[in-house]
Design a protein around this motif. Structure first.
Motif, PDB file in Angstrom:
ATOM      1  N   ASN A   1     -63.262 -50.280 -39.064  1.00  0.00           N
ATOM      2  CA  ASN A   1     -62.872 -50.722 -40.404  1.00  0.00           C
ATOM      3  C   ASN A   1     -64.116 -51.252 -41.131  1.00  0.00           C
ATOM      4  O   ASN A   1     -64.890 -52.031 -40.557  1.00  0.00           O
ATOM      5  N   LEU A   2     -64.306 -50.839 -42.385  1.00  0.00           N
ATOM      6  CA  LEU A   2     -65.533 -51.172 -43.101  1.00  0.00           C
ATOM      7  C   LEU A   2     -65.676 -52.668 -43.349  1.00  0.00           C
ATOM      8  O   LEU A   2     -66.778 -53.213 -43.264  1.00  0.00           O
ATOM      9  N   ARG A   3     -64.576 -53.343 -43.643  1.00  0.00           N
ATOM     10  CA  ARG A   3     -64.650 -54.803 -43.854  1.00  0.00           C
ATOM     11  C   ARG A   3     -65.124 -55.502 -42.576  1.00  0.00           C
ATOM     12  O   ARG A   3     -66.015 -56.355 -42.611  1.00  0.00           O
ATOM     13  N   GLU A   4     -64.505 -55.118 -41.466  1.00  0.00           N
ATOM     14  CA  GLU A   4     -64.898 -55.696 -40.166  1.00  0.00           C
ATOM     15  C   GLU A   4     -66.367 -55.405 -39.877  1.00  0.00           C
ATOM     16  O   GLU A   4     -67.118 -56.267 -39.429  1.00  0.00           O
ATOM     17  N   HIS A   5     -66.748 -54.157 -40.140  1.00  0.00           N
ATOM     18  CA  HIS A   5     -68.115 -53.721 -39.865  1.00  0.00           C
ATOM     19  C   HIS A   5     -69.124 -54.517 -40.695  1.00  0.00           C
ATOM     20  O   HIS A   5     -70.151 -54.974 -40.178  1.00  0.00           O
ATOM     21  N   SER A   6     -68.822 -54.716 -41.974  1.00  0.00           N
ATOM     22  CA  SER A   6     -69.734 -55.460 -42.856  1.00  0.00           C
ATOM     23  C   SER A   6     -69.867 -56.911 -42.420  1.00  0.00           C
ATOM     24  O   SER A   6     -70.959 -57.491 -42.462  1.00  0.00           O
ATOM     25  N   ALA A   7     -68.742 -57.480 -41.984  1.00  0.00           N
ATOM     26  CA  ALA A   7     -68.762 -58.877 -41.509  1.00  0.00           C
ATOM     27  C   ALA A   7     -69.594 -58.984 -40.231  1.00  0.00           C
ATOM     28  O   ALA A   7     -70.404 -59.907 -40.066  1.00  0.00           O
ATOM     29  N   GLN A   8     -69.393 -58.024 -39.349  1.00  0.00           N
ATOM     30  CA  GLN A   8     -70.047 -58.053 -38.039  1.00  0.00           C
ATOM     31  C   GLN A   8     -71.538 -57.744 -38.131  1.00  0.00           C
ATOM     32  O   GLN A   8     -72.373 -58.445 -37.565  1.00  0.00           O
ATOM     33  N   LYS A   9     -71.886 -56.685 -38.860  1.00  0.00           N
ATOM     34  CA  LYS A   9     -73.274 -56.228 -38.909  1.00  0.00           C
ATOM     35  C   LYS A   9     -74.142 -57.067 -39.840  1.00  0.00           C
ATOM     36  O   LYS A   9     -75.304 -57.343 -39.544  1.00  0.00           O
ATOM     37  N   TYR A  10     -73.562 -57.477 -40.965  1.00  0.00           N
ATOM     38  CA  TYR A  10     -74.364 -58.179 -41.975  1.00  0.00           C
ATOM     39  C   TYR A  10     -73.955 -59.643 -42.162  1.00  0.00           C
ATOM     40  O   TYR A  10     -74.540 -60.356 -42.977  1.00  0.00           O
ATOM     41  N   GLY A  11     -72.934 -60.068 -41.435  1.00  0.00           N
ATOM     42  CA  GLY A  11     -72.475 -61.451 -41.550  1.00  0.00           C
ATOM     43  C   GLY A  11     -71.865 -61.773 -42.902  1.00  0.00           C
ATOM     44  O   GLY A  11     -71.924 -62.897 -43.380  1.00  0.00           O
ATOM     45  N   ARG A  12     -71.251 -60.778 -43.548  1.00  0.00           N
ATOM     46  CA  ARG A  12     -70.710 -60.998 -44.891  1.00  0.00           C
ATOM     47  C   ARG A  12     -69.298 -61.562 -44.848  1.00  0.00           C
ATOM     48  O   ARG A  12     -68.477 -61.146 -44.031  1.00  0.00           O
ATOM     49  N   SER A  13     -69.024 -62.459 -45.764  1.00  0.00           N
ATOM     50  CA  SER A  13     -67.662 -62.994 -45.908  1.00  0.00           C
ATOM     51  C   SER A  13     -66.820 -61.961 -46.655  1.00  0.00           C
ATOM     52  O   SER A  13     -67.348 -61.008 -47.240  1.00  0.00           O
TER      53      SER A  13
END
Length: 215
Positions: free
Chosen positions: A58-70
């Motif tokens: 999932n892109l939201r999960e991926h962005s949070a995990q890889k880039y630490g984004r809220s």
């Protein structure tokens, strides 16, 4: 502006799941049109997520995990990308289920399409399949369907994905880009020597093209 009889050679290192790659490409093409530049584009593979499992994430999960984004930062980024895409004439349809995929098979398919002079057409169709229509690019049948939609052979597309005949050449091409120090995409190389990173915008690309033409 390109006064030479020889078209400007443009090598673009990119990944199909990179939104700024399609935005940058569209900005560049508009600049080429505005400056009346003759050109040839060659696409080269780059995997943003080479270690990702084939079914993706999932892109939201991926962005949070890889880039630490809220969640808010992810949404802000999506809004910015969607607006930049609209300016460039491309439609992004992000939703809660948008996924990011391992793209190794995608790059093999593009290498195959290049042999028929259709790599650019397939690249654009894949950008739309992924970002506009949320199709599953980890699915070999979907990839073959996209190829068939632009007139390539469905059975042949499936066969090359099944036997992975272009795996080695894609890996070698990726390695070559890394050895040139390319770590992010899009990376645009003009005439084999001038490297420009990121989506620059129509105005900046036009300025670069004019400088190249004056050389």
């Amino acid at each position: 502006m390109q006064h030479s009889d020889k078209p400007l050679q443009i090598d673009i290192v990119s990944d199909i799941v990179c939104p700024w790659c399609v935005i940058g490409y569209r900005q560049l093409v508009e600049a080429l049109k505005q400056t009346n530049t003759a050109y040839e584009i060659h696409w080269h593979p780059f995997e943003l997520n080479p270690d990702m499992s084939l079914d993706g994430q999932n892109l939201r999960e991926h962005s949070a995990q890889k880039y630490g984004r809220s969640a808010e930062e992810v949404q802000e980024s999506r809004d910015r990308i969607t607006a930049a895409g609209a300016d460039a004439g491309f439609e992004f349809n992000f939703n809660a289920d948008t996924r990011v995929h391992n793209t190794f098979n995608v790059h093999q398919l593009l290498h195959w399409a290049h042999q028929y002079g259709r790599a650019n057409d397939l690249k654009q169709a894949l950008f739309s399949a992924h970002f506009t229509n949320n199709r599953d690019l980890s699915n070999k049948t979907v990839l073959a369907d996209v190829a068939a939609e632009i007139g390539l052979n469905h059975a042949e597309a499936l066969a090359i994905l099944d036997d992975q005949r272009f795996a080695k050449v894609v890996r070698e091409s990726e390695q070559q880009s890394r050895s040139q120090g390319i770590q992010s995409v899009p990376a645009v190389i003009f005439n084999g020597q001038h490297l420009i990173s990121g989506a620059q915008g129509v105005e900046n690309y036009s300025s670069i093209l004019k400088q190249l033409a004056a050389m």
